[in-house]
Design an enzyme around this catalytic site. Structure first.
Site, PDB file in Angstrom:
ATOM      1  N   ASN A 131      48.643  33.230  48.172  1.00  0.00           N
ATOM      2  CA  ASN A 131      47.614  33.948  48.907  1.00  0.00           C
ATOM      3  C   ASN A 131      47.210  33.140  50.118  1.00  0.00           C
ATOM      4  O   ASN A 131      47.313  31.916  50.101  1.00  0.00           O
ATOM      5  CB  ASN A 131      46.368  34.105  48.039  1.00  0.00           C
ATOM      6  CG  ASN A 131      46.403  35.351  47.211  1.00  0.00           C
ATOM      7  OD1 ASN A 131      47.132  36.285  47.515  1.00  0.00           O
ATOM      8  ND2 ASN A 131      45.627  35.364  46.154  1.00  0.00           N
TER       9      ASN A 131
ATOM     10  N   ASP B 270      47.361  37.627  42.148  1.00  0.00           N
ATOM     11  CA  ASP B 270      47.167  38.611  41.076  1.00  0.00           C
ATOM     12  C   ASP B 270      48.403  38.750  40.202  1.00  0.00           C
ATOM     13  O   ASP B 270      48.309  39.109  39.040  1.00  0.00           O
ATOM     14  CB  ASP B 270      46.803  39.974  41.678  1.00  0.00           C
ATOM     15  CG  ASP B 270      45.394  39.967  42.238  1.00  0.00           C
ATOM     16  OD1 ASP B 270      44.559  39.240  41.670  1.00  0.00           O
ATOM     17  OD2 ASP B 270      45.142  40.659  43.237  1.00  0.00           O
TER      18      ASP B 270
ATOM     19  N   LYS C 235      68.022  28.023  42.525  1.00  0.00           N
ATOM     20  CA  LYS C 235      67.707  28.740  43.765  1.00  0.00           C
ATOM     21  C   LYS C 235      68.440  30.080  43.812  1.00  0.00           C
ATOM     22  O   LYS C 235      69.657  30.140  43.597  1.00  0.00           O
ATOM     23  CB  LYS C 235      68.123  27.873  44.959  1.00  0.00           C
ATOM     24  CG  LYS C 235      67.717  28.486  46.283  1.00  0.00           C
ATOM     25  CD  LYS C 235      68.111  27.614  47.450  1.00  0.00           C
ATOM     26  CE  LYS C 235      67.915  28.379  48.741  1.00  0.00           C
ATOM     27  NZ  LYS C 235      68.502  27.715  49.876  1.00  0.00           N
TER      28      LYS C 235
ATOM     29  N   PRO D 117      46.479  36.191  34.539  1.00  0.00           N
ATOM     30  CA  PRO D 117      45.156  36.339  33.911  1.00  0.00           C
ATOM     31  C   PRO D 117      44.078  36.317  34.989  1.00  0.00           C
ATOM     32  O   PRO D 117      44.241  35.653  36.016  1.00  0.00           O
ATOM     33  CB  PRO D 117      45.041  35.082  33.030  1.00  0.00           C
ATOM     34  CG  PRO D 117      46.009  34.106  33.605  1.00  0.00           C
ATOM     35  CD  PRO D 117      47.118  34.920  34.218  1.00  0.00           C
ATOM     36  N   ASP D 118      42.995  37.079  34.785  1.00  0.00           N
ATOM     37  CA  ASP D 118      41.846  36.992  35.692  1.00  0.00           C
ATOM     38  C   ASP D 118      40.965  35.859  35.156  1.00  0.00           C
ATOM     39  O   ASP D 118      40.262  36.024  34.154  1.00  0.00           O
ATOM     40  CB  ASP D 118      41.091  38.323  35.736  1.00  0.00           C
ATOM     41  CG  ASP D 118      40.012  38.303  36.814  1.00  0.00           C
ATOM     42  OD1 ASP D 118      39.335  37.262  36.953  1.00  0.00           O
ATOM     43  OD2 ASP D 118      39.848  39.312  37.523  1.00  0.00           O
ATOM     44  N   ILE D 119      41.038  34.727  35.811  1.00  0.00           N
ATOM     45  CA  ILE D 119      40.367  33.508  35.319  1.00  0.00           C
ATOM     46  C   ILE D 119      38.858  33.702  35.261  1.00  0.00           C
ATOM     47  O   ILE D 119      38.196  33.360  34.286  1.00  0.00           O
ATOM     48  CB  ILE D 119      40.726  32.321  36.246  1.00  0.00           C
ATOM     49  CG1 ILE D 119      42.238  32.121  36.210  1.00  0.00           C
ATOM     50  CG2 ILE D 119      39.995  31.058  35.834  1.00  0.00           C
ATOM     51  CD1 ILE D 119      42.809  31.430  37.421  1.00  0.00           C
TER      52      ILE D 119
ATOM     53  N   LYS E 205      33.045  44.598  41.278  1.00  0.00           N
ATOM     54  CA  LYS E 205      33.558  43.377  40.620  1.00  0.00           C
ATOM     55  C   LYS E 205      32.458  42.655  39.842  1.00  0.00           C
ATOM     56  O   LYS E 205      32.689  42.117  38.765  1.00  0.00           O
ATOM     57  CB  LYS E 205      34.130  42.416  41.672  1.00  0.00           C
ATOM     58  CG  LYS E 205      35.518  42.803  42.071  1.00  0.00           C
ATOM     59  CD  LYS E 205      36.074  41.946  43.160  1.00  0.00           C
ATOM     60  CE  LYS E 205      37.225  42.699  43.786  1.00  0.00           C
ATOM     61  NZ  LYS E 205      37.739  42.108  44.985  1.00  0.00           N
TER      62      LYS E 205
ATOM     63  N   LYS F 124      33.380  42.303  35.960  1.00  0.00           N
ATOM     64  CA  LYS F 124      33.656  40.956  35.445  1.00  0.00           C
ATOM     65  C   LYS F 124      32.425  40.334  34.786  1.00  0.00           C
ATOM     66  O   LYS F 124      32.442  39.178  34.396  1.00  0.00           O
ATOM     67  CB  LYS F 124      34.181  40.051  36.568  1.00  0.00           C
ATOM     68  CG  LYS F 124      35.440  40.598  37.262  1.00  0.00           C
ATOM     69  CD  LYS F 124      36.116  39.588  38.173  1.00  0.00           C
ATOM     70  CE  LYS F 124      37.212  40.255  39.004  1.00  0.00           C
ATOM     71  NZ  LYS F 124      38.183  39.332  39.583  1.00  0.00           N
TER      72      LYS F 124
HETATM   73  O1  C5P Z   1      39.422  40.903  41.760  1.00  0.00           O
HETATM   74  P1  C5P Z   1      39.456  39.928  42.851  1.00  0.00           P
HETATM   75  O2  C5P Z   1      40.682  39.049  42.853  1.00  0.00           O
HETATM   76  O3  C5P Z   1      39.192  40.434  44.227  1.00  0.00           O
HETATM   77  O4  C5P Z   1      38.187  39.010  42.519  1.00  0.00           O
HETATM   78  C1  C5P Z   1      37.871  37.894  43.256  1.00  0.00           C
HETATM   79  C2  C5P Z   1      37.168  36.891  42.392  1.00  0.00           C
HETATM   80  O5  C5P Z   1      37.835  36.714  41.141  1.00  0.00           O
HETATM   81  C3  C5P Z   1      37.157  35.516  43.034  1.00  0.00           C
HETATM   82  O6  C5P Z   1      35.989  34.879  42.617  1.00  0.00           O
HETATM   83  C4  C5P Z   1      38.410  34.860  42.435  1.00  0.00           C
HETATM   84  O7  C5P Z   1      38.318  33.452  42.434  1.00  0.00           O
HETATM   85  C5  C5P Z   1      38.426  35.415  41.031  1.00  0.00           C
HETATM   86  N1  C5P Z   1      39.753  35.608  40.445  1.00  0.00           N
HETATM   87  C6  C5P Z   1      40.159  34.831  39.365  1.00  0.00           C
HETATM   88  N2  C5P Z   1      41.393  35.062  38.789  1.00  0.00           N
HETATM   89  C7  C5P Z   1      42.209  36.029  39.254  1.00  0.00           C
HETATM   90  C8  C5P Z   1      41.816  36.824  40.348  1.00  0.00           C
HETATM   91  C9  C5P Z   1      40.585  36.582  40.925  1.00  0.00           C
HETATM   92  O8  C5P Z   1      39.435  33.941  38.947  1.00  0.00           O
HETATM   93  N3  C5P Z   1      43.389  36.220  38.669  1.00  0.00           N
END
Ligand code: C5P
Length: 409
Positions: A215, A284, A294, A310-312, A342, A346
């Site tokens: 990113n 994501d 390679k 995973p969404d941390i 969000k 979350k």
């Molecule tokens: O859903 P989105 O990625 O836009 O959300 C942004 C927030 O979620 C930020 O605080 C980002 O650090 C956190 N995030 C995360 N793990 C992910 C995606 C986003 O901690 N896989």
């Protein structure tokens, strides 16, 4: 990287013969990686032209307080908030007298009153004027508020010999760098006794041993928050993806590359943490199967199968209801709407929303954010340097966090 890289430095020039050396000062700060803007008093313009300083700094020079055109570009309060540091060189006896009593009768003295950034002053004047009890009294008071560098002793433009020569530009740059740990006026230790866990920077998801998905993120906002939190007395753990930034003083940094590694580091650091701030730009998706060798070119199109990371933030927030969690939302449109979604989805305590794209947000040294809280609060913070914003965001986090603590007890 130098300590001055990416710092926003406002150079103030007042009317003395040493003003000709300010051109070299601007050049040296630019060379060390800083962003420089210049403010001149009317007297300074008798010694050096704004055009010279504009060419060297790459920015228009600020000269007047009551100039509607300049105010429409970057107003004096905006300029005061933009600065991470103000360096006044040369500072005349007259300017120091005005600063001592808090006058705001020109742009430079107004900026000094209106900024929260540290102010560095390099005096320059005739040796008799420097030795005068009035000047010495002013200097002693100003020393309690600002950093004073010099003057040096030696031969003067007027032929006198004694203390009053401005330090050489390189000596000023060195003196400013040496005090840079104190990037802000001393802050009350309002976060003492709290542990903050902060994620920052991008993640890298490998495709094969030489390629990766990532990113766009410089990590500047997360690092600025970590630095500010440490200076407010917090114990700070920074879980960081790859960045070009130095670890802020007093911060423990854990380097990771992938989202999976970030999750693992965060999960093991959560126990004992009071506030979790997720400023990282996490990828994501990741490749379902990473190639061990390679990948070779295969025809005109390449199909990659990705799976969700995973969404941390969500995982940490939902798994630790007592942890105060703060997310970030960088959006190109409908910022508040998406950020508020969000916040709820979350189950965060707070979200910091900012507009990105069109030259905004990414890899810049300033930013403009809105903060939404779970209780329905909405704060709009005007554009400011990321360092300045970091303190403002932390002040709001701390206030809301402390209110929650009071309600719980
Ligand atoms: O859903 P989105 O990625 O836009 O959300 C942004 C927030 O979620 C930020 O605080 C980002 O650090 C956190 N995030 C995360 N793990 C992910 C995606 C986003 O901690 N896989």
């Amino acid at each position: 990287m130098t300590k001055l890289s990416a710092k926003n430095i406002l150079i103030g020039i007042s009317g003395g013969i040493a003003a000709y050396k300010s051109a070299e000062l601007v050049r040296l700060f630019i060379k060390s990686g800083a962003n420089v803007r210049v403010c001149m008093t009317p007297g300074a313009r008798e010694f050096i032209t704004p055009l010279t300083l504009q060419a060297l700094s790459g920015n228009p020079v600020h000269t007047a307080l009551l100039d509607p055109e300049a105010e429409a570009g970057m107003g004096h309060i905006e300029l005061a908030r933009w600065a991470d540091l103000i360096v006044i060189a040369p500072a005349t006896a007259d300017l120091m007298a005005r600063l001592r009593i808090g006058m705001a009768d020109d742009l430079l003295s107004t900026l000094v009153l209106a900024t929260a950034a540290p102010v560095h002053i390099a005096p320059a004047m005739n040796q008799q004027m420097w030795a005068h009890p009035a000047t010495q009294e002013n200097v002693n008071i100003l020393k309690q508020r600002h950093h004073i560098h010099g003057p040096a002793a030696g031969e003067q433009a007027c032929g006198d010999v004694g203390y009053g020569r401005m330090l050489e530009p390189q000596q000023i740059v060195d003196a400013v760098s040496a005090t840079l740990e104190l990037t802000h006026t001393p802050r009350p230790k309002t976060l003492a006794g709290h542990r903050l866990l902060i994620t920052a920077g991008p993640t890298r998801e490998p495709l094969d041993p030489v390629r990766y998905l990532t990113n766009r993120s410089s990590g500047k906002m997360g690092y600025a928050i970590a630095e500010a939190a440490a200076s407010m007395g917090a114990e700070v753990v920074l879980v960081s993806g790859p960045t070009q930034l130095d670890t802020p003083e007093g911060v423990r940094r854990i380097n990771i590359e992938t989202a999976a590694e970030m999750l693992e580091a965060v999960t093991s650091e959560v126990p004992g943490t009071s506030i979790f701030i997720a400023a990282a730009a996490v990828a994501d998706y990741r490749l379902k199967e990473v190639a061990t060798k390679k990948m070779k070119k295969q025809g005109s199109a390449l199909h990659l199968e990705l799976e969700q990371n995973p969404d941390i933030l969500a995982k940490t927030s939902l798994g630790n209801p007592d942890l105060f969690t703060v997310g970030f939302a960088a959006e190109t449109d409908d910022v508040i709407h998406y950020a508020s979604g969000k916040l709820k989805r979350k189950q965060l305590d707070m979200i910091v929303a900012n507009q990105v794209g069109n030259g905004k947000g990414f890899d810049k040294d300033s930013n403009q954010v809105d903060i939404l809280t779970a209780a329905g609060g909405h704060f709009t913070l005007p554009e400011a340097s990321k360092t300045q914003l970091a303190f403002e965001i932390l002040d709001i986090i701390n206030t809301v966090y402390q209110q929650g603590q009071v309600r719980l007890t």
